[in-house]
Scaffold this active site. Structure first.
Site, mmCIF file in Angstrom:
data_model
loop_
_atom_site.group_PDB
_atom_site.id
_atom_site.type_symbol
_atom_site.label_atom_id
_atom_site.label_comp_id
_atom_site.label_asym_id
_atom_site.label_seq_id
_atom_site.Cartn_x
_atom_site.Cartn_y
_atom_site.Cartn_z
ATOM 1 N N ILE A 14 0.844 -1.206 0.000
ATOM 2 C CA ILE A 14 0.000 0.000 0.000
ATOM 3 C C ILE A 14 0.879 1.255 0.000
ATOM 4 N N LYS A 36 12.515 -0.033 6.243
ATOM 5 C CA LYS A 36 13.618 -0.918 6.648
ATOM 6 C C LYS A 36 13.982 -1.914 5.546
ATOM 7 N N LEU A 83 2.653 3.800 7.598
ATOM 8 C CA LEU A 83 2.161 2.495 7.117
ATOM 9 C C LEU A 83 3.084 1.346 7.492
ATOM 10 N N GLU A 86 4.557 -4.999 10.255
ATOM 11 C CA GLU A 86 4.477 -6.403 9.868
ATOM 12 C C GLU A 86 2.993 -6.624 9.598
ATOM 13 N N THR A 132 -6.133 -1.169 10.431
ATOM 14 C CA THR A 132 -6.869 -2.239 9.763
ATOM 15 C C THR A 132 -8.239 -2.464 10.406
ATOM 16 N N GLU A 134 -9.192 -5.321 11.109
ATOM 17 C CA GLU A 134 -9.072 -6.533 11.936
ATOM 18 C C GLU A 134 -9.091 -6.220 13.430
ATOM 19 N N SER A 182 -3.498 -8.470 14.703
ATOM 20 C CA SER A 182 -4.512 -7.438 14.976
ATOM 21 C C SER A 182 -4.365 -6.878 16.386
ATOM 22 N N LYS A 185 -1.746 -4.226 16.057
ATOM 23 C CA LYS A 185 -2.274 -3.033 15.398
ATOM 24 C C LYS A 185 -3.214 -2.276 16.339
ATOM 25 N N ASN A 211 -7.040 -4.969 1.076
ATOM 26 C CA ASN A 211 -6.656 -4.334 -0.186
ATOM 27 C C ASN A 211 -6.208 -5.384 -1.194
ATOM 28 N N ASP A 311 -7.301 -25.134 8.750
ATOM 29 C CA ASP A 311 -7.684 -23.728 8.875
ATOM 30 C C ASP A 311 -6.616 -22.928 9.621
ATOM 31 N N ARG A 312 -6.587 -21.613 9.373
ATOM 32 C CA ARG A 312 -5.749 -20.691 10.146
ATOM 33 C C ARG A 312 -6.275 -20.673 11.584
HETATM 34 P P1 NAD Z 1 3.457 -4.725 3.481
HETATM 35 O O1 NAD Z 1 3.837 -5.871 4.363
HETATM 36 O O2 NAD Z 1 3.291 -4.941 2.031
HETATM 37 O O3 NAD Z 1 4.549 -3.565 3.646
HETATM 38 C C1 NAD Z 1 5.049 -3.180 4.900
HETATM 39 C C2 NAD Z 1 6.255 -2.254 4.672
HETATM 40 O O4 NAD Z 1 6.744 -1.848 5.959
HETATM 41 C C3 NAD Z 1 7.416 -2.956 3.948
HETATM 42 O O5 NAD Z 1 7.939 -2.099 2.953
HETATM 43 C C4 NAD Z 1 8.437 -3.188 5.050
HETATM 44 O O6 NAD Z 1 9.778 -3.183 4.601
HETATM 45 C C5 NAD Z 1 8.158 -2.010 5.984
HETATM 46 N N1 NAD Z 1 8.569 -2.298 7.367
HETATM 47 C C6 NAD Z 1 8.260 -3.396 8.103
HETATM 48 N N2 NAD Z 1 8.857 -3.322 9.310
HETATM 49 C C7 NAD Z 1 9.541 -2.138 9.346
HETATM 50 C C8 NAD Z 1 10.335 -1.487 10.326
HETATM 51 N N3 NAD Z 1 10.588 -2.049 11.510
HETATM 52 N N4 NAD Z 1 10.856 -0.279 10.029
HETATM 53 C C9 NAD Z 1 10.612 0.308 8.812
HETATM 54 N N5 NAD Z 1 9.901 -0.287 7.833
HETATM 55 C C10 NAD Z 1 9.360 -1.490 8.106
HETATM 56 O O7 NAD Z 1 2.170 -4.110 4.138
HETATM 57 P P2 NAD Z 1 0.857 -3.479 3.452
HETATM 58 O O8 NAD Z 1 -0.071 -4.560 3.125
HETATM 59 O O9 NAD Z 1 1.269 -2.507 2.418
HETATM 60 O O10 NAD Z 1 0.256 -2.696 4.706
HETATM 61 C C11 NAD Z 1 0.672 -1.365 4.992
HETATM 62 C C12 NAD Z 1 -0.082 -0.870 6.221
HETATM 63 O O11 NAD Z 1 -1.474 -0.894 5.965
HETATM 64 C C13 NAD Z 1 0.139 -1.720 7.465
HETATM 65 O O12 NAD Z 1 0.204 -0.863 8.568
HETATM 66 C C14 NAD Z 1 -1.101 -2.602 7.538
HETATM 67 O O13 NAD Z 1 -1.394 -2.952 8.870
HETATM 68 C C15 NAD Z 1 -2.144 -1.670 6.968
HETATM 69 N N6 NAD Z 1 -3.295 -2.322 6.291
HETATM 70 C C16 NAD Z 1 -3.080 -3.255 5.307
HETATM 71 C C17 NAD Z 1 -4.180 -3.804 4.637
HETATM 72 C C18 NAD Z 1 -4.012 -4.822 3.530
HETATM 73 O O14 NAD Z 1 -5.012 -5.368 3.053
HETATM 74 N N7 NAD Z 1 -2.811 -5.102 3.061
HETATM 75 C C19 NAD Z 1 -5.478 -3.408 4.996
HETATM 76 C C20 NAD Z 1 -5.639 -2.468 6.019
HETATM 77 C C21 NAD Z 1 -4.545 -1.926 6.643
HETATM 78 O O1 DAU Z 2 -8.629 -6.817 6.680
HETATM 79 C C1 DAU Z 2 -7.428 -6.126 6.483
HETATM 80 C C2 DAU Z 2 -6.264 -7.083 6.536
HETATM 81 O O2 DAU Z 2 -6.292 -7.841 5.330
HETATM 82 C C3 DAU Z 2 -4.911 -6.384 6.684
HETATM 83 O O3 DAU Z 2 -4.874 -5.704 7.909
HETATM 84 C C4 DAU Z 2 -3.767 -7.403 6.613
HETATM 85 O O4 DAU Z 2 -2.521 -6.721 6.657
HETATM 86 C C5 DAU Z 2 -3.885 -8.156 5.317
HETATM 87 O O5 DAU Z 2 -2.878 -9.157 5.265
HETATM 88 C C6 DAU Z 2 -5.270 -8.797 5.169
HETATM 89 O O6 DAU Z 2 -5.441 -9.862 6.137
HETATM 90 P P1 DAU Z 2 -6.128 -11.267 5.756
HETATM 91 O O7 DAU Z 2 -5.665 -12.288 6.715
HETATM 92 O O8 DAU Z 2 -7.591 -11.097 5.561
HETATM 93 O O9 DAU Z 2 -5.471 -11.490 4.290
HETATM 94 P P2 DAU Z 2 -4.897 -12.795 3.564
HETATM 95 O O10 DAU Z 2 -4.627 -12.412 2.151
HETATM 96 O O11 DAU Z 2 -3.795 -13.436 4.340
HETATM 97 O O12 DAU Z 2 -6.133 -13.801 3.601
HETATM 98 C C7 DAU Z 2 -7.382 -13.476 3.014
HETATM 99 C C8 DAU Z 2 -8.340 -14.614 3.322
HETATM 100 O O13 DAU Z 2 -7.916 -15.782 2.590
HETATM 101 C C9 DAU Z 2 -8.343 -15.034 4.774
HETATM 102 O O14 DAU Z 2 -9.676 -15.428 5.146
HETATM 103 C C10 DAU Z 2 -7.420 -16.248 4.827
HETATM 104 C C11 DAU Z 2 -7.607 -16.869 3.457
HETATM 105 N N1 DAU Z 2 -6.412 -17.534 2.893
HETATM 106 C C12 DAU Z 2 -5.244 -16.841 2.844
HETATM 107 C C13 DAU Z 2 -4.098 -17.410 2.310
HETATM 108 C C14 DAU Z 2 -2.806 -16.637 2.269
HETATM 109 C C15 DAU Z 2 -6.495 -18.834 2.391
HETATM 110 O O15 DAU Z 2 -7.568 -19.467 2.416
HETATM 111 N N2 DAU Z 2 -5.359 -19.394 1.865
HETATM 112 C C16 DAU Z 2 -4.165 -18.753 1.807
HETATM 113 O O16 DAU Z 2 -3.163 -19.322 1.333
#
Ligand code: NAD
Ligand code: DAU
Length: 375
Positions: A14, A36, A83, A86, A132, A134, A182, A185, A211, A311-312
């Site tokens: 993101i 980082k 942003l 982990e 998030t 979550e 979560s 966060k 996303n 399951d997770r």
């Molecule tokens: P991502 O894992 O793709 O990217 C995380 C970035 O943070 C990476 O570039 C990583 O190098 C950097 N990072 C990690 N630890 C660090 C540290 N100690 N110091 C400096 N940089 C560090 O994550 P994303 O999916 O892009 O999510 C970005 C933000 O949005 C997060 O805070 C996440 O909780 C939030 N978010 C994500 C989603 C989603 O669906 N992906 C949804 C809602 C909120």
């Molecule tokens: O809701 C926002 C969150 O969405 C963000 O805060 C997190 O950073 C982001 O990783 C995401 O979390 P989820 O756990 O929902 O995303 P993920 O892509 O890991 O999984 C989406 C759904 O699919 C979840 O119900 C678990 C399932 N899944 C995931 C993986 C990786 C599977 O069934 N198989 C898989 O291999």
């Protein structure tokens, strides 16, 4: 108004979209990407803007207090969009300490650095924390079969999808996190609000749903499955694939962050979501059909790759965000319908196989194989 903006985690999924948007839309701002470069950080995500005169990169750990403070001084930072985190739930189950360190202590380190540098001169300053949905916990599946076919939703109409349940996460919903991710966060969100309430720092928090789109690390459902389908590898569906997520195209999230950064009310929380709920297994079938079609295979011929796995642990059943406050107060709404978004996404991963291969040929591939050996 902030002009020297520190974006943390800008090399991630993101974050890279947010950096690109700000660098291109605001040439008179100074955009500093602090990252980082963990396994999830990838500067290839920003190749197209890396030479822009208003873009600066600092490789730095958000937990390193001295280094973060030095960056505030070097660039005279007056706004933060945070942003860096982990972000993967499965990793948090294996290694919760790393999540507490980065997400909690890292956020606190940034807050304290901002507080020290701004020294009570809050005018024109903003600390905007990206969180998030979550943190709110899990919703029930009151309509397990869904009451509408998902593709019937017009995202821009902002009608509630109401496909799988009648309840939503609102900004007032009580926090009830379940996974180590979560929980970390949630803790960071509380620290951000505490810095406003205790010290008067201008802060904002947004909580967003799942996303999807280009540059997402292929440990997350959609890019992992696109790549596996391409290579005809098994698709590990957790449990029965009944869990529901609310999907938002990543560029729509970046646009929301832009609107909120500039027009959001200090100390407020805004939910951001797609009004676009999908049961995992239905979403996976759409992804399979789309990849097959774009690769010139018979549509649906790869359905046999679906493999139900353990399951997770603590797998949240349903997430569904109500983002009507953001629409009402700031006029934001998702721009893409899901059909368009998923087509663009699949096309991007298929057209950018080199980006994917660079990731999957290295350390990550070993991690992924080990994880599934242990399941
Ligand atoms: P991502 O894992 O793709 O990217 C995380 C970035 O943070 C990476 O570039 C990583 O190098 C950097 N990072 C990690 N630890 C660090 C540290 N100690 N110091 C400096 N940089 C560090 O994550 P994303 O999916 O892009 O999510 C970005 C933000 O949005 C997060 O805070 C996440 O909780 C939030 N978010 C994500 C989603 C989603 O669906 N992906 C949804 C809602 C909120
Ligand atoms: O809701 C926002 C969150 O969405 C963000 O805060 C997190 O950073 C982001 O990783 C995401 O979390 P989820 O756990 O929902 O995303 P993920 O892509 O890991 O999984 C989406 C759904 O699919 C979840 O119900 C678990 C399932 N899944 C995931 C993986 C990786 C599977 O069934 N198989 C898989 O291999």
């Amino acid at each position: 108004m902030s002009r020297n903006i520190l974006i943390t985690g800008g090399a991630g999924f993101i974050g890279s979209h947010v950096v690109r948007l700000f660098v291109t839309k605001y040439p008179d701002y100074r955009i500093v990407n602090l990252d980082k470069l963990t396994y999830a950080g990838n500067l290839a995500n920003l190749k197209d803007i890396e030479n822009a005169p208003n873009y600066h990169f600092e490789k730095c750990d958000i937990c390193d207090y001295d280094a973060v403070r030095a960056i505030f001084r070097k660039y005279d930072i007056d706004g933060v969009i945070h942003l860096a985190a982990e972000s993967h739930v499965d990793r948090s189950i294996k290694d919760p300490f790393t999540f507490a360190r980065t997400n909690v202590m890292g956020t606190l380190t940034l807050l304290q650095s901002a507080r020290e540098y701004w020294n009570g001169a809050w005018d024109g300053k903003l600390f905007y924390h990206i969180s998030t949905d979550e943190v709110y916990g899990a919703l029930e599946l009151t309509h397990p079969e869904g009451i509408k076919p998902p593709f019937s939703t017009t995202a821009s109409s902002m009608e509630h999808h109401l496909a799988y349940g009648t309840d939503f996460f609102y900004e007032t919903t009580k926090y009830n996190p379940h996974s180590p991710y979560s929980a970390s966060k949630a803790s960071s969100d509380h620290f951000v609000r505490a810095y406003h309430d205790t010290y008067g720092m201008p802060t904002l928090v947004t909580n967003c749903s799942n996303n999807y789109g280009p540059y997402q690390f292929p440990e997350k459902l959609i890019p992992l499955f696109i790549n596996n389908i391409r290579h005809r590898k098994p698709l590990p569906v957790y449990g029965r694939g009944e869990n529901v997520r609310d999907w938002l195209y990543v560029e729509d999230h970046a646009r929301a962050i832009d609107v909120i950064f500039h027009h959001g009310k200090v100390a407020e929380t805004y939910n951001i979501g797609g009004f676009n709920e999908w049961k995992n297994i239905d979403l996976i079938r759409v992804v399979i059909r789309t990849v097959d079609r774009l690769l010139g295979r018979k549509e649906g011929e790869d359905m046999n790759l679906i493999t139900y796995v353990t399951d997770r642990p603590g797998h949240d059943m349903r997430y569904a965000i109500d983002s009507s406050k953001l629409q009402r107060e700031l006029g934001w709404e998702p721009s893409l319908q899901f059909e368009e978004g998923i087509e663009k996404t699949v096309r991007w991963y298929l057209d950018n196989q080199a980006w994917m291969d660079n990731i999957t040929s290295g350390e990550y591939e070993k991690y992924y194989e080990e994880m599934y050996r242990n399941r």
